[in-house]
Design an enzyme around this catalytic site. Structure first.
Site, PDB file in Angstrom:
ATOM      1  N   ARG A   1       0.925  -1.143  -0.029  1.00  0.00           N
ATOM      2  CA  ARG A   1      -0.082   0.009   0.106  1.00  0.00           C
ATOM      3  C   ARG A   1       0.816   1.236   0.018  1.00  0.00           C
ATOM      4  O   ARG A   1       1.640   1.402   0.706  1.00  0.00           O
ATOM      5  CB  ARG A   1      -0.997  -0.108   1.176  1.00  0.00           C
ATOM      6  CG  ARG A   1      -1.738   1.316   1.519  1.00  0.00           C
ATOM      7  CD  ARG A   1      -2.364   1.053   2.827  1.00  0.00           C
ATOM      8  NE  ARG A   1      -3.240   2.368   3.068  1.00  0.00           N
ATOM      9  CZ  ARG A   1      -2.866   3.169   4.223  1.00  0.00           C
ATOM     10  NH1 ARG A   1      -1.914   2.648   5.119  1.00  0.00           N
ATOM     11  NH2 ARG A   1      -3.647   4.195   4.418  1.00  0.00           N
TER      12      ARG A   1
ATOM     13  N   LYS B   1     -13.308   2.500   0.724  1.00  0.00           N
ATOM     14  CA  LYS B   1     -12.731   2.268   2.111  1.00  0.00           C
ATOM     15  C   LYS B   1     -14.146   2.866   2.998  1.00  0.00           C
ATOM     16  O   LYS B   1     -14.557   3.765   2.884  1.00  0.00           O
ATOM     17  CB  LYS B   1     -11.654   3.560   2.480  1.00  0.00           C
ATOM     18  CG  LYS B   1     -10.341   2.683   2.023  1.00  0.00           C
ATOM     19  CD  LYS B   1      -9.254   4.044   1.890  1.00  0.00           C
ATOM     20  CE  LYS B   1      -8.728   4.197   3.637  1.00  0.00           C
ATOM     21  NZ  LYS B   1      -7.910   5.352   3.603  1.00  0.00           N
TER      22      LYS B   1
ATOM     23  N   ARG C   1      -9.935  19.046   8.664  1.00  0.00           N
ATOM     24  CA  ARG C   1      -8.930  19.346   9.716  1.00  0.00           C
ATOM     25  C   ARG C   1      -8.910  20.857  10.094  1.00  0.00           C
ATOM     26  O   ARG C   1      -9.336  21.657   9.335  1.00  0.00           O
ATOM     27  CB  ARG C   1      -7.338  19.236   9.133  1.00  0.00           C
ATOM     28  CG  ARG C   1      -7.250  17.778   8.718  1.00  0.00           C
ATOM     29  CD  ARG C   1      -5.671  17.691   8.093  1.00  0.00           C
ATOM     30  NE  ARG C   1      -5.341  16.212   7.708  1.00  0.00           N
ATOM     31  CZ  ARG C   1      -5.054  15.272   8.215  1.00  0.00           C
ATOM     32  NH1 ARG C   1      -5.021  15.225   9.788  1.00  0.00           N
ATOM     33  NH2 ARG C   1      -4.709  14.094   7.973  1.00  0.00           N
TER      34      ARG C   1
ATOM     35  N   THR D   1      -6.768  -1.302  10.127  1.00  0.00           N
ATOM     36  CA  THR D   1      -6.312  -0.305  11.324  1.00  0.00           C
ATOM     37  C   THR D   1      -6.247  -1.019  12.521  1.00  0.00           C
ATOM     38  O   THR D   1      -7.010  -1.649  13.085  1.00  0.00           O
ATOM     39  CB  THR D   1      -7.557   0.574  11.459  1.00  0.00           C
ATOM     40  OG1 THR D   1      -7.991   1.092  10.194  1.00  0.00           O
ATOM     41  CG2 THR D   1      -7.244   1.797  12.472  1.00  0.00           C
TER      42      THR D   1
END
Length: 471
Positions: free
Chosen positions: A35, A217, A76, A275
Protein backbone atom coordinates in the site's frame (compact mmCIF):
# COMPACT_ATOMS: atom_id res chain seq x y z
CA UNK A 1 7.18 -18.89 -3.92
CA UNK A 2 3.84 -20.36 -2.85
CA UNK A 3 2.11 -18.98 0.26
CA UNK A 4 0.87 -21.70 2.58
CA UNK A 5 -2.20 -19.74 3.59
CA UNK A 6 -5.35 -18.41 1.94
CA UNK A 7 -5.86 -14.91 3.40
CA UNK A 8 -3.61 -12.19 2.02
CA UNK A 9 -1.42 -9.57 3.71
CA UNK A 10 -1.36 -5.89 2.75
CA UNK A 11 1.49 -3.79 4.13
CA UNK A 12 1.82 -0.01 4.03
CA UNK A 13 5.15 1.33 2.78
CA UNK A 14 6.75 4.23 4.66
CA UNK A 15 10.12 5.42 5.93
CA UNK A 16 10.69 2.13 7.77
CA UNK A 17 10.12 -0.01 4.68
CA UNK A 18 10.74 2.00 1.50
CA UNK A 19 14.29 0.77 0.81
CA UNK A 20 14.51 -2.00 -1.82
CA UNK A 21 16.12 -4.45 0.62
CA UNK A 22 13.32 -3.84 3.13
CA UNK A 23 10.64 -4.33 0.46
CA UNK A 24 12.26 -7.63 -0.50
CA UNK A 25 12.37 -8.73 3.15
CA UNK A 26 8.72 -7.82 3.61
CA UNK A 27 7.69 -9.74 0.50
CA UNK A 28 9.62 -12.82 1.60
CA UNK A 29 8.02 -12.52 5.04
CA UNK A 30 4.58 -12.68 3.47
CA UNK A 31 3.38 -9.40 1.91
CA UNK A 32 1.09 -9.96 -1.09
CA UNK A 33 0.10 -6.34 -1.83
CA UNK A 34 1.96 -3.14 -0.94
CA UNK A 35 0.00 0.00 0.00
CA UNK A 36 1.29 3.42 -1.01
CA UNK A 37 -0.34 5.95 1.32
CA UNK A 38 -0.67 9.24 -0.57
CA UNK A 39 -1.65 11.06 2.61
CA UNK A 40 2.09 11.13 3.27
CA UNK A 41 5.18 11.49 1.14
CA UNK A 42 5.88 13.11 -2.21
CA UNK A 43 4.94 11.71 -5.60
CA UNK A 44 8.60 11.10 -6.43
CA UNK A 45 8.97 9.06 -3.22
CA UNK A 46 6.06 6.84 -4.24
CA UNK A 47 7.47 6.53 -7.76
CA UNK A 48 10.74 5.18 -6.36
CA UNK A 49 8.89 2.64 -4.22
CA UNK A 50 6.73 1.60 -7.17
CA UNK A 51 9.81 1.04 -9.32
CA UNK A 52 11.49 -0.98 -6.56
CA UNK A 53 8.41 -3.22 -6.17
CA UNK A 54 8.25 -3.83 -9.92
CA UNK A 55 11.97 -4.69 -9.94
CA UNK A 56 11.34 -7.08 -7.05
CA UNK A 57 8.48 -8.63 -9.00
CA UNK A 58 10.85 -9.36 -11.87
CA UNK A 59 13.43 -10.80 -9.49
CA UNK A 60 11.09 -13.23 -7.71
CA UNK A 61 8.99 -14.09 -10.75
CA UNK A 62 5.67 -13.59 -8.92
CA UNK A 63 2.94 -10.96 -9.40
CA UNK A 64 2.88 -8.34 -6.62
CA UNK A 65 -0.08 -6.02 -6.06
CA UNK A 66 0.28 -2.27 -5.51
CA UNK A 67 -2.52 -0.31 -3.82
CA UNK A 68 -2.63 3.49 -4.11
CA UNK A 69 -4.51 4.94 -1.13
CA UNK A 70 -5.76 8.48 -1.83
CA UNK A 71 -5.97 10.96 1.03
CA UNK A 72 -9.56 11.98 0.38
CA UNK A 73 -11.41 14.99 1.79
CA UNK A 74 -10.02 14.85 5.32
CA UNK A 75 -11.42 17.72 7.39
CA UNK A 76 -8.88 19.37 9.67
CA UNK A 77 -8.56 22.45 11.83
CA UNK A 78 -5.90 24.98 10.82
CA UNK A 79 -2.92 26.15 12.82
CA UNK A 80 -3.39 27.42 16.36
CA UNK A 81 -1.39 29.81 18.51
CA UNK A 82 1.88 28.27 19.74
CA UNK A 83 0.85 25.03 18.03
CA UNK A 84 -1.41 23.88 20.87
CA UNK A 85 -4.64 24.72 22.67
CA UNK A 86 -5.74 23.11 25.94
CA UNK A 87 -9.52 22.78 25.94
CA UNK A 88 -11.34 22.33 29.26
CA UNK A 89 -14.71 20.63 29.68
CA UNK A 90 -17.48 23.19 30.12
CA UNK A 91 -15.80 26.13 28.43
CA UNK A 92 -17.03 27.71 25.19
CA UNK A 93 -14.92 27.86 22.04
CA UNK A 94 -15.47 29.32 18.59
CA UNK A 95 -14.53 27.93 15.17
CA UNK A 96 -14.15 30.36 12.28
CA UNK A 97 -14.28 29.74 8.56
CA UNK A 98 -11.37 32.06 7.82
CA UNK A 99 -8.42 32.53 10.10
CA UNK A 100 -4.86 31.63 10.97
CA UNK A 101 -2.91 31.19 14.20
CA UNK A 102 -6.23 30.87 16.01
CA UNK A 103 -6.96 30.90 19.70
CA UNK A 104 -9.93 29.43 21.61
CA UNK A 105 -12.23 32.11 20.23
CA UNK A 106 -11.07 31.75 16.63
CA UNK A 107 -10.05 28.15 15.87
CA UNK A 108 -9.58 27.95 12.06
CA UNK A 109 -11.91 25.45 10.36
CA UNK A 110 -11.68 26.26 6.67
CA UNK A 111 -14.40 23.86 5.51
CA UNK A 112 -17.66 25.60 4.52
CA UNK A 113 -19.40 22.22 4.22
CA UNK A 114 -19.13 21.83 8.02
CA UNK A 115 -20.82 25.18 8.60
CA UNK A 116 -23.52 24.25 6.07
CA UNK A 117 -24.25 20.86 7.64
CA UNK A 118 -23.84 21.50 11.38
CA UNK A 119 -26.81 22.26 13.65
CA UNK A 120 -27.17 23.13 17.34
CA UNK A 121 -26.92 20.05 19.52
CA UNK A 122 -24.58 18.18 17.15
CA UNK A 123 -21.15 17.01 18.29
CA UNK A 124 -17.85 17.64 16.56
CA UNK A 125 -15.09 15.12 17.23
CA UNK A 126 -11.47 16.30 17.04
CA UNK A 127 -8.26 14.24 16.90
CA UNK A 128 -9.92 10.84 16.28
CA UNK A 129 -12.58 11.50 18.91
CA UNK A 130 -10.25 12.39 21.75
CA UNK A 131 -11.87 15.84 21.95
CA UNK A 132 -15.65 16.30 21.77
CA UNK A 133 -17.43 19.65 21.45
CA UNK A 134 -21.17 20.32 21.05
CA UNK A 135 -22.55 23.00 18.75
CA UNK A 136 -24.54 25.66 20.62
CA UNK A 137 -24.77 28.29 17.90
CA UNK A 138 -23.61 29.07 14.37
CA UNK A 139 -23.91 31.46 11.46
CA UNK A 140 -22.40 31.54 7.98
CA UNK A 141 -18.78 31.72 9.10
CA UNK A 142 -18.73 31.16 12.87
CA UNK A 143 -19.54 28.09 14.94
CA UNK A 144 -19.81 28.28 18.74
CA UNK A 145 -19.45 25.09 20.76
CA UNK A 146 -19.28 23.85 24.33
CA UNK A 147 -16.37 21.53 25.19
CA UNK A 148 -17.77 18.19 26.38
CA UNK A 149 -14.50 16.23 26.56
CA UNK A 150 -11.41 18.39 26.88
CA UNK A 151 -7.73 17.91 26.20
CA UNK A 152 -4.88 19.28 24.08
CA UNK A 153 -5.50 20.20 20.44
CA UNK A 154 -2.57 20.79 18.09
CA UNK A 155 -2.25 21.95 14.50
CA UNK A 156 -4.05 20.19 11.64
CA UNK A 157 -5.96 17.68 13.76
CA UNK A 158 -8.84 15.90 12.03
CA UNK A 159 -12.49 16.78 12.61
CA UNK A 160 -15.47 14.42 12.31
CA UNK A 161 -19.16 15.29 12.25
CA UNK A 162 -20.81 11.94 13.10
CA UNK A 163 -24.02 10.94 11.35
CA UNK A 164 -23.99 13.84 8.91
CA UNK A 165 -23.78 13.62 5.13
CA UNK A 166 -21.33 16.28 3.98
CA UNK A 167 -21.47 17.86 0.55
CA UNK A 168 -18.00 16.69 -0.40
CA UNK A 169 -16.51 15.10 -3.49
CA UNK A 170 -14.48 12.00 -2.62
CA UNK A 171 -11.68 13.38 -4.79
CA UNK A 172 -9.97 16.63 -3.83
CA UNK A 173 -7.72 18.48 -6.32
CA UNK A 174 -4.75 16.77 -4.62
CA UNK A 175 -6.43 13.38 -5.04
CA UNK A 176 -7.06 14.00 -8.73
CA UNK A 177 -3.42 14.90 -9.30
CA UNK A 178 -2.25 11.88 -7.27
CA UNK A 179 -4.70 9.62 -9.11
CA UNK A 180 -3.44 10.69 -12.53
CA UNK A 181 0.11 10.11 -11.30
CA UNK A 182 -0.71 6.67 -9.89
CA UNK A 183 -2.51 5.52 -13.02
CA UNK A 184 0.46 6.66 -15.08
CA UNK A 185 2.75 4.60 -12.85
CA UNK A 186 0.46 1.60 -13.24
CA UNK A 187 -0.96 0.92 -9.77
CA UNK A 188 -3.27 -2.09 -9.52
CA UNK A 189 -5.77 -0.75 -7.00
CA UNK A 190 -6.98 2.73 -6.04
CA UNK A 191 -8.43 3.14 -2.55
CA UNK A 192 -11.08 5.86 -2.17
CA UNK A 193 -11.14 7.46 1.27
CA UNK A 194 -14.29 8.67 3.04
CA UNK A 195 -16.78 7.22 0.57
CA UNK A 196 -20.26 8.39 1.62
CA UNK A 197 -22.57 7.37 -1.21
CA UNK A 198 -22.66 5.28 -4.42
CA UNK A 199 -22.19 8.34 -6.63
CA UNK A 200 -18.74 8.80 -5.05
CA UNK A 201 -17.67 5.50 -6.63
CA UNK A 202 -19.27 6.46 -9.95
CA UNK A 203 -17.32 9.73 -9.95
CA UNK A 204 -14.06 7.85 -9.41
CA UNK A 205 -14.92 5.23 -12.04
CA UNK A 206 -15.31 7.97 -14.65
CA UNK A 207 -11.67 8.90 -14.07
CA UNK A 208 -10.19 5.43 -13.51
CA UNK A 209 -12.15 3.29 -15.97
CA UNK A 210 -10.63 -0.19 -16.03
CA UNK A 211 -7.04 0.95 -15.53
CA UNK A 212 -7.13 -0.07 -11.86
CA UNK A 213 -9.52 -1.73 -9.44
CA UNK A 214 -11.51 0.57 -7.16
CA UNK A 215 -11.38 -0.23 -3.46
CA UNK A 216 -13.92 1.71 -1.40
CA UNK A 217 -12.89 2.44 2.18
CA UNK A 218 -15.85 2.22 4.52
CA UNK A 219 -15.16 4.75 7.26
CA UNK A 220 -18.34 6.86 7.29
CA UNK A 221 -21.72 5.82 8.76
CA UNK A 222 -23.42 7.27 5.67
CA UNK A 223 -21.71 4.60 3.56
CA UNK A 224 -23.27 1.86 5.69
CA UNK A 225 -26.74 3.13 4.75
CA UNK A 226 -26.08 2.46 1.03
CA UNK A 227 -23.54 -0.32 1.40
CA UNK A 228 -25.19 -2.70 -1.06
CA UNK A 229 -24.91 -0.23 -3.93
CA UNK A 230 -21.39 0.79 -2.92
CA UNK A 231 -20.21 -2.83 -2.92
CA UNK A 232 -21.87 -3.46 -6.28
CA UNK A 233 -20.12 -0.48 -7.88
CA UNK A 234 -16.72 -1.18 -6.28
CA UNK A 235 -14.17 -3.86 -7.13
CA UNK A 236 -13.19 -4.33 -3.46
CA UNK A 237 -13.94 -2.88 -0.03
CA UNK A 238 -11.87 -1.97 3.02
CA UNK A 239 -13.25 -2.06 6.56
CA UNK A 240 -11.35 1.06 7.68
CA UNK A 241 -11.98 0.77 11.39
CA UNK A 242 -10.04 3.88 12.42
CA UNK A 243 -12.31 6.65 11.19
CA UNK A 244 -15.36 4.38 11.26
CA UNK A 245 -14.73 3.77 14.96
CA UNK A 246 -14.66 7.52 15.56
CA UNK A 247 -18.09 8.10 14.02
CA UNK A 248 -19.97 5.07 15.34
CA UNK A 249 -19.82 3.59 18.86
CA UNK A 250 -16.77 1.41 19.47
CA UNK A 251 -18.97 -1.52 20.46
CA UNK A 252 -20.71 -1.44 17.05
CA UNK A 253 -17.51 -1.79 15.00
CA UNK A 254 -17.03 -5.61 15.38
CA UNK A 255 -20.59 -6.30 14.25
CA UNK A 256 -20.28 -3.95 11.30
CA UNK A 257 -17.01 -5.68 10.37
CA UNK A 258 -18.75 -9.04 10.22
CA UNK A 259 -21.63 -7.60 8.17
CA UNK A 260 -19.26 -6.06 5.63
CA UNK A 261 -17.18 -9.24 5.27
CA UNK A 262 -20.32 -11.30 4.71
CA UNK A 263 -21.79 -8.82 2.20
CA UNK A 264 -18.54 -8.69 0.19
CA UNK A 265 -18.26 -12.47 0.18
CA UNK A 266 -21.82 -12.73 -1.13
CA UNK A 267 -20.93 -10.28 -3.90
CA UNK A 268 -17.62 -12.08 -4.65
CA UNK A 269 -15.66 -8.88 -3.99
CA UNK A 270 -12.41 -8.85 -1.96
CA UNK A 271 -12.69 -7.30 1.51
CA UNK A 272 -9.72 -5.97 3.51
CA UNK A 273 -9.79 -5.48 7.29
CA UNK A 274 -7.54 -2.62 8.42
CA UNK A 275 -6.40 -0.31 11.24
CA UNK A 276 -4.43 -1.06 14.40
CA UNK A 277 -4.34 -4.81 13.83
CA UNK A 278 -0.91 -5.23 15.43
CA UNK A 279 -0.53 -1.65 16.62
CA UNK A 280 1.72 -2.36 19.59
CA UNK A 281 4.30 -3.76 17.14
CA UNK A 282 5.02 -0.18 16.05
CA UNK A 283 7.28 -0.05 19.09
CA UNK A 284 7.45 -3.65 20.38
CA UNK A 285 8.69 -6.89 18.76
CA UNK A 286 5.52 -8.80 19.67
CA UNK A 287 1.79 -7.97 19.67
CA UNK A 288 -0.63 -8.09 22.55
CA UNK A 289 -2.80 -11.19 22.90
CA UNK A 290 -5.82 -9.04 22.06
CA UNK A 291 -4.23 -7.91 18.79
CA UNK A 292 -3.40 -11.49 17.80
CA UNK A 293 -7.02 -12.37 18.54
CA UNK A 294 -8.22 -9.42 16.44
CA UNK A 295 -6.30 -10.64 13.38
CA UNK A 296 -7.54 -14.18 14.00
CA UNK A 297 -11.16 -13.00 14.20
CA UNK A 298 -10.91 -11.36 10.77
CA UNK A 299 -9.57 -14.62 9.34
CA UNK A 300 -12.29 -16.72 11.00
CA UNK A 301 -14.84 -14.26 9.56
CA UNK A 302 -13.52 -14.97 6.07
CA UNK A 303 -11.76 -11.69 5.20
CA UNK A 304 -9.76 -11.78 1.99
CA UNK A 305 -6.91 -9.73 3.43
CA UNK A 306 -5.67 -8.03 6.59
CA UNK A 307 -3.62 -4.86 6.53
CA UNK A 308 -0.70 -3.33 8.40
CA UNK A 309 -0.46 0.47 8.58
CA UNK A 310 2.02 2.19 10.91
CA UNK A 311 3.37 -1.25 11.88
CA UNK A 312 5.12 -1.58 8.51
CA UNK A 313 5.30 2.09 7.47
CA UNK A 314 6.96 3.77 10.45
CA UNK A 315 7.32 1.07 13.08
CA UNK A 316 10.53 -0.33 14.48
CA UNK A 317 9.68 -3.93 13.55
CA UNK A 318 8.11 -3.99 10.05
CA UNK A 319 9.38 -7.42 9.00
CA UNK A 320 8.53 -8.93 12.39
CA UNK A 321 4.99 -7.53 12.10
CA UNK A 322 4.48 -9.18 8.70
CA UNK A 323 5.98 -12.42 9.98
CA UNK A 324 3.64 -12.37 12.97
CA UNK A 325 0.60 -11.71 10.80
CA UNK A 326 1.61 -14.59 8.52
CA UNK A 327 1.98 -16.89 11.53
CA UNK A 328 -1.42 -15.93 12.93
CA UNK A 329 -3.16 -16.51 9.59
CA UNK A 330 -1.53 -19.91 9.07
CA UNK A 331 -2.33 -20.94 12.64
CA UNK A 332 -6.01 -20.00 12.25
CA UNK A 333 -6.38 -21.66 8.86
CA UNK A 334 -4.78 -24.80 10.26
CA UNK A 335 -7.02 -24.92 13.33
CA UNK A 336 -9.46 -27.82 13.58
CA UNK A 337 -12.47 -25.49 13.85
CA UNK A 338 -11.55 -23.20 10.96
CA UNK A 339 -13.28 -25.13 8.17
CA UNK A 340 -16.50 -25.56 10.14
CA UNK A 341 -16.59 -21.86 11.11
CA UNK A 342 -15.97 -20.79 7.51
CA UNK A 343 -18.68 -23.16 6.31
CA UNK A 344 -21.27 -21.74 8.71
CA UNK A 345 -20.53 -18.22 7.45
CA UNK A 346 -21.28 -19.20 3.83
CA UNK A 347 -23.46 -16.35 2.53
CA UNK A 348 -25.58 -18.70 0.41
CA UNK A 349 -25.96 -19.08 -3.32
CA UNK A 350 -26.43 -16.28 -5.79
CA UNK A 351 -28.94 -17.42 -8.36
CA UNK A 352 -26.89 -17.11 -11.56
CA UNK A 353 -25.45 -19.90 -13.74
CA UNK A 354 -21.81 -18.63 -13.46
CA UNK A 355 -21.98 -18.63 -9.64
CA UNK A 356 -23.59 -22.08 -9.69
CA UNK A 357 -20.80 -23.44 -11.91
CA UNK A 358 -18.13 -21.94 -9.63
CA UNK A 359 -19.86 -23.37 -6.56
CA UNK A 360 -20.09 -26.79 -8.21
CA UNK A 361 -16.37 -26.57 -9.07
CA UNK A 362 -15.45 -26.07 -5.41
CA UNK A 363 -17.77 -28.86 -4.26
CA UNK A 364 -16.51 -31.28 -6.91
CA UNK A 365 -12.85 -30.55 -6.13
CA UNK A 366 -13.41 -31.33 -2.45
CA UNK A 367 -15.42 -34.48 -3.28
CA UNK A 368 -12.70 -35.99 -5.50
CA UNK A 369 -9.90 -34.77 -3.17
CA UNK A 370 -8.32 -32.76 -5.95
CA UNK A 371 -4.89 -31.23 -5.39
CA UNK A 372 -5.97 -27.89 -6.84
CA UNK A 373 -8.72 -25.91 -8.49
CA UNK A 374 -7.34 -24.23 -11.61
CA UNK A 375 -9.27 -21.22 -12.82
CA UNK A 376 -8.55 -19.74 -16.23
CA UNK A 377 -9.62 -16.11 -16.01
CA UNK A 378 -9.46 -12.91 -18.02
CA UNK A 379 -10.79 -10.37 -15.54
CA UNK A 380 -10.47 -12.38 -12.32
CA UNK A 381 -14.24 -12.92 -11.99
CA UNK A 382 -14.08 -16.71 -12.38
CA UNK A 383 -11.47 -16.92 -9.62
CA UNK A 384 -13.55 -14.61 -7.39
CA UNK A 385 -16.60 -16.83 -7.79
CA UNK A 386 -14.66 -19.91 -6.74
CA UNK A 387 -12.94 -18.07 -3.85
CA UNK A 388 -16.38 -16.95 -2.64
CA UNK A 389 -17.00 -20.57 -1.56
CA UNK A 390 -13.78 -20.56 0.51
CA UNK A 391 -12.91 -24.10 -0.65
CA UNK A 392 -10.50 -26.34 1.24
CA UNK A 393 -8.72 -27.04 -2.07
CA UNK A 394 -6.04 -24.50 -3.17
CA UNK A 395 -6.90 -22.15 -6.05
CA UNK A 396 -4.42 -21.71 -8.91
CA UNK A 397 -5.51 -18.73 -11.03
CA UNK A 398 -4.12 -18.58 -14.56
CA UNK A 399 -4.55 -15.38 -16.56
CA UNK A 400 -3.04 -13.95 -19.74
CA UNK A 401 -3.28 -10.44 -18.26
CA UNK A 402 -0.55 -9.31 -15.86
CA UNK A 403 -2.84 -6.62 -14.43
CA UNK A 404 -5.36 -9.30 -13.45
CA UNK A 405 -2.64 -11.46 -11.90
CA UNK A 406 -1.56 -8.50 -9.76
CA UNK A 407 -5.11 -7.62 -8.67
CA UNK A 408 -5.68 -11.21 -7.60
CA UNK A 409 -2.97 -10.68 -4.97
CA UNK A 410 -5.84 -9.26 -2.88
CA UNK A 411 -8.16 -12.25 -3.40
CA UNK A 412 -8.60 -14.98 -0.78
CA UNK A 413 -6.85 -18.21 -1.73
CA UNK A 414 -5.77 -17.17 -5.22
CA UNK A 415 -2.24 -18.08 -6.28
CA UNK A 416 -2.12 -16.09 -9.52
CA UNK A 417 0.14 -16.91 -12.45
CA UNK A 418 0.60 -14.78 -15.55
CA UNK A 419 0.54 -17.14 -18.54
CA UNK A 420 0.36 -16.94 -22.31
CA UNK A 421 -3.08 -16.72 -23.87
CA UNK A 422 -4.76 -19.91 -25.11
CA UNK A 423 -6.82 -20.45 -28.24
CA UNK A 424 -8.45 -23.81 -27.61
CA UNK A 425 -10.04 -25.82 -24.83
CA UNK A 426 -7.44 -28.58 -25.07
CA UNK A 427 -4.62 -26.05 -24.89
CA UNK A 428 -6.20 -24.62 -21.75
CA UNK A 429 -6.42 -28.00 -20.01
CA UNK A 430 -2.83 -28.86 -20.97
CA UNK A 431 -1.62 -25.52 -19.62
CA UNK A 432 -3.63 -26.02 -16.43
CA UNK A 433 -1.98 -29.39 -15.78
CA UNK A 434 1.51 -28.11 -16.61
CA UNK A 435 1.16 -25.05 -14.35
CA UNK A 436 -0.23 -27.12 -11.48
CA UNK A 437 2.94 -29.22 -11.59
CA UNK A 438 5.32 -26.28 -12.14
CA UNK A 439 3.81 -24.30 -9.26
CA UNK A 440 4.02 -27.40 -7.01
CA UNK A 441 0.28 -27.79 -6.53
CA UNK A 442 0.10 -31.28 -8.04
CA UNK A 443 2.19 -34.30 -8.93
CA UNK A 444 1.82 -37.26 -11.26
CA UNK A 445 -1.52 -39.10 -10.87
CA UNK A 446 -3.09 -36.26 -8.85
CA UNK A 447 -6.47 -34.87 -9.86
CA UNK A 448 -7.11 -31.21 -10.55
CA UNK A 449 -10.41 -29.53 -11.36
CA UNK A 450 -10.45 -26.73 -13.92
CA UNK A 451 -13.09 -24.09 -14.56
CA UNK A 452 -13.24 -21.37 -17.19
CA UNK A 453 -15.52 -19.40 -19.45
CA UNK A 454 -15.97 -20.73 -22.97
CA UNK A 455 -15.38 -19.04 -25.41
CA UNK A 456 -12.21 -17.49 -24.03
CA UNK A 457 -11.62 -13.74 -23.71
CA UNK A 458 -15.22 -13.19 -22.58
CA UNK A 459 -14.96 -11.79 -19.06
CA UNK A 460 -17.28 -13.20 -16.39
CA UNK A 461 -18.62 -16.11 -18.44
CA UNK A 462 -17.88 -19.04 -16.07
CA UNK A 463 -19.58 -22.04 -17.66
CA UNK A 464 -17.25 -25.06 -17.79
CA UNK A 465 -15.79 -27.65 -15.39
CA UNK A 466 -13.37 -30.48 -16.09
CA UNK A 467 -11.56 -33.05 -13.97
CA UNK A 468 -8.01 -33.80 -15.14
CA UNK A 469 -5.56 -36.41 -13.95
CA UNK A 470 -1.93 -35.32 -14.08
CA UNK A 471 0.02 -37.56 -16.46
Amino acid sequence: MRRHRRAKIVATVGPASAAPDKLRALFLAGVDTFRLNFSHGLQEDHARVHAAIRALEQEVGRPIGILQDLQGPKIRIGTVKDGRLDLTAGETVRFVLDGSEGDKQAIPLCHPEIFAAAAPGQDLLIDDGRIRVRVVGLDADTLTAEVITGGPVSNRKGVNLPGTLLDLSPLTPKDRADLAFGLELGVDWVALSFVQKPSDVVEARALIGNRAGILSKIEKPQALERIGDIIRLSDAVMVARGDLGVEIPHEDVPGRQKELIRACRLAAKPVVVATQMLDSMVAAPAPTRAEASDVATAIYDGADAVMLSAESATGQYPVEAVTMMDRIIRSVEGHKLYRSIIATSDPGEEETPPHAVASATATLAEAVQASAIVTYTTSGTTTARVARKRPAVPILALTPHLATARRLCLMWGAHSVHTDDVDSYEEMTTKAADCAVQEEFARSSDLIVTTAGIPFQMAGNTNNIRVIQIQ
